[in-house]
Motif scaffolding. Sequence first.
Motif, PDB file in Angstrom:
ATOM      1  N   LEU A 148       0.826  -1.201   0.000  1.00 37.15           N
ATOM      2  CA  LEU A 148       0.000   0.000   0.000  1.00 37.15           C
ATOM      3  C   LEU A 148       0.859   1.249   0.000  1.00 37.15           C
ATOM      4  CD1 LEU A 148      -2.618  -0.912   2.747  1.00 37.15           C
ATOM      5  CD2 LEU A 148      -2.938  -0.988   0.278  1.00 37.15           C
ATOM      6  N   ASN A 149       0.419   2.258  -0.714  1.00 35.29           N
ATOM      7  CA  ASN A 149       1.033   3.576  -0.652  1.00 35.29           C
ATOM      8  C   ASN A 149       0.425   4.319   0.527  1.00 35.29           C
ATOM      9  OD1 ASN A 149       2.649   3.482  -3.099  1.00 35.29           O
ATOM     10  ND2 ASN A 149       0.690   3.404  -4.137  1.00 35.29           N
ATOM     11  N   ILE A 150       1.273   4.893   1.372  1.00 34.24           N
ATOM     12  CA  ILE A 150       0.828   5.663   2.524  1.00 34.24           C
ATOM     13  C   ILE A 150       1.040   7.141   2.198  1.00 34.24           C
ATOM     14  CG2 ILE A 150       1.127   6.058   4.996  1.00 34.24           C
ATOM     15  CD1 ILE A 150       0.211   3.181   4.282  1.00 34.24           C
ATOM     16  N   PRO A 151       0.017   7.995   2.395  1.00 32.64           N
ATOM     17  CA  PRO A 151       0.148   9.418   2.054  1.00 32.64           C
ATOM     18  C   PRO A 151       1.328  10.094   2.754  1.00 32.64           C
ATOM     19  CG  PRO A 151      -2.109   8.877   2.637  1.00 32.64           C
ATOM     20  CD  PRO A 151      -1.282   7.681   2.957  1.00 32.64           C
ATOM     21  N   ALA A 152       1.851  11.111   2.122  1.00 31.44           N
ATOM     22  CA  ALA A 152       3.034  11.812   2.631  1.00 31.44           C
ATOM     23  C   ALA A 152       2.797  12.494   3.963  1.00 31.44           C
ATOM     24  CB  ALA A 152       3.510  12.835   1.599  1.00 31.44           C
ATOM     25  N   ASN A 153       1.572  12.814   4.294  1.00 32.68           N
ATOM     26  CA  ASN A 153       1.293  13.545   5.535  1.00 32.68           C
ATOM     27  C   ASN A 153       1.007  12.621   6.716  1.00 32.68           C
ATOM     28  OD1 ASN A 153      -1.153  12.626   4.619  1.00 32.68           O
ATOM     29  ND2 ASN A 153      -2.266  14.472   5.140  1.00 32.68           N
ATOM     30  N   TYR A 154       1.461  11.379   6.656  1.00 27.92           N
ATOM     31  CA  TYR A 154       1.169  10.442   7.745  1.00 27.92           C
ATOM     32  C   TYR A 154       1.889  10.825   9.030  1.00 27.92           C
ATOM     33  CZ  TYR A 154       5.719   8.160   7.174  1.00 27.92           C
ATOM     34  OH  TYR A 154       7.057   7.892   7.124  1.00 27.92           O
ATOM     35  N   ARG A 155       1.312  10.368  10.155  1.00 30.71           N
ATOM     36  CA  ARG A 155       1.918  10.538  11.481  1.00 30.71           C
ATOM     37  C   ARG A 155       1.948   9.165  12.123  1.00 30.71           C
ATOM     38  NH1 ARG A 155      -2.157  13.887  11.323  1.00 30.71           N
ATOM     39  NH2 ARG A 155      -3.230  12.758  12.984  1.00 30.71           N
ATOM     40  N   LEU A 156       3.091   8.532  12.157  1.00 33.85           N
ATOM     41  CA  LEU A 156       3.226   7.190  12.686  1.00 33.85           C
ATOM     42  C   LEU A 156       2.890   7.166  14.168  1.00 33.85           C
ATOM     43  CD1 LEU A 156       3.997   4.404  11.668  1.00 33.85           C
ATOM     44  CD2 LEU A 156       6.334   4.869  12.349  1.00 33.85           C
ATOM     45  N   SER A 157       1.988   6.270  14.554  1.00 35.87           N
ATOM     46  CA  SER A 157       1.573   6.140  15.950  1.00 35.87           C
ATOM     47  C   SER A 157       2.700   5.604  16.794  1.00 35.87           C
ATOM     48  CB  SER A 157       0.374   5.185  16.020  1.00 35.87           C
ATOM     49  OG  SER A 157       0.102   4.862  17.354  1.00 35.87           O
ATOM     50  N   ASN A 158       2.817   6.074  18.042  1.00 37.13           N
ATOM     51  CA  ASN A 158       3.847   5.595  18.955  1.00 37.13           C
ATOM     52  C   ASN A 158       3.586   4.173  19.399  1.00 37.13           C
ATOM     53  OD1 ASN A 158       5.202   7.997  18.900  1.00 37.13           O
ATOM     54  ND2 ASN A 158       4.136   8.845  20.662  1.00 37.13           N
ATOM     55  N   ALA A 159       2.368   3.682  19.270  1.00 40.48           N
ATOM     56  CA  ALA A 159       2.012   2.341  19.723  1.00 40.48           C
ATOM     57  C   ALA A 159       2.248   1.286  18.649  1.00 40.48           C
ATOM     58  CB  ALA A 159       0.546   2.331  20.138  1.00 40.48           C
ATOM     59  N   THR A 160       2.981   1.616  17.612  1.00 37.41           N
ATOM     60  CA  THR A 160       3.217   0.718  16.502  1.00 37.41           C
ATOM     61  C   THR A 160       4.241  -0.345  16.859  1.00 37.41           C
ATOM     62  OG1 THR A 160       2.732   2.463  14.947  1.00 37.41           O
ATOM     63  CG2 THR A 160       3.927   0.600  14.090  1.00 37.41           C
ATOM     64  N   ASN A 161       3.933  -1.585  16.523  1.00 36.09           N
ATOM     65  CA  ASN A 161       4.888  -2.670  16.669  1.00 36.09           C
ATOM     66  C   ASN A 161       5.469  -2.932  15.297  1.00 36.09           C
ATOM     67  OD1 ASN A 161       6.364  -4.935  17.127  1.00 36.09           O
ATOM     68  ND2 ASN A 161       4.634  -6.235  17.739  1.00 36.09           N
ATOM     69  N   THR A 162       6.719  -2.615  15.077  1.00 35.05           N
ATOM     70  CA  THR A 162       7.328  -2.708  13.746  1.00 35.05           C
ATOM     71  C   THR A 162       8.150  -3.970  13.562  1.00 35.05           C
ATOM     72  OG1 THR A 162       9.206  -1.399  14.500  1.00 35.05           O
ATOM     73  CG2 THR A 162       7.385  -0.217  13.419  1.00 35.05           C
ATOM     74  N   SER A 163       8.032  -4.951  14.447  1.00 36.23           N
ATOM     75  CA  SER A 163       8.824  -6.176  14.303  1.00 36.23           C
ATOM     76  C   SER A 163       8.210  -7.124  13.299  1.00 36.23           C
ATOM     77  CB  SER A 163       8.978  -6.866  15.639  1.00 36.23           C
ATOM     78  OG  SER A 163       7.715  -7.182  16.187  1.00 36.23           O
TER      79      SER A 163
END
Length: 70
Positions: free
Chosen positions: A55-70
């Motif tokens: 998926l393409n994510i828009p340029a103005n995104y704000r990554l959530s601090n609760a994200t698990n990126t593993s």
Amino acid sequence: PPQGTLFAQTKRATKHTVRNGESLAILAQRYGVSIQKLKSMNILSSNSLQIGHVLNIPANYRLSNATNTS
């Protein structure tokens, strides 16, 4: 870049590969964008996603601090 700097604010669009258990709602919340924006940017006609779909994510995104990126 340091948070709050001009460089940090000028994010470019990014890509996200869908993993098991992810949905449009989860990704919209994670990146701080609307489901409709994700659907229109990726030309999706339904809310269904397939594992491995990029998926393409828009340029103005704000990554959530609760994200698990593993």
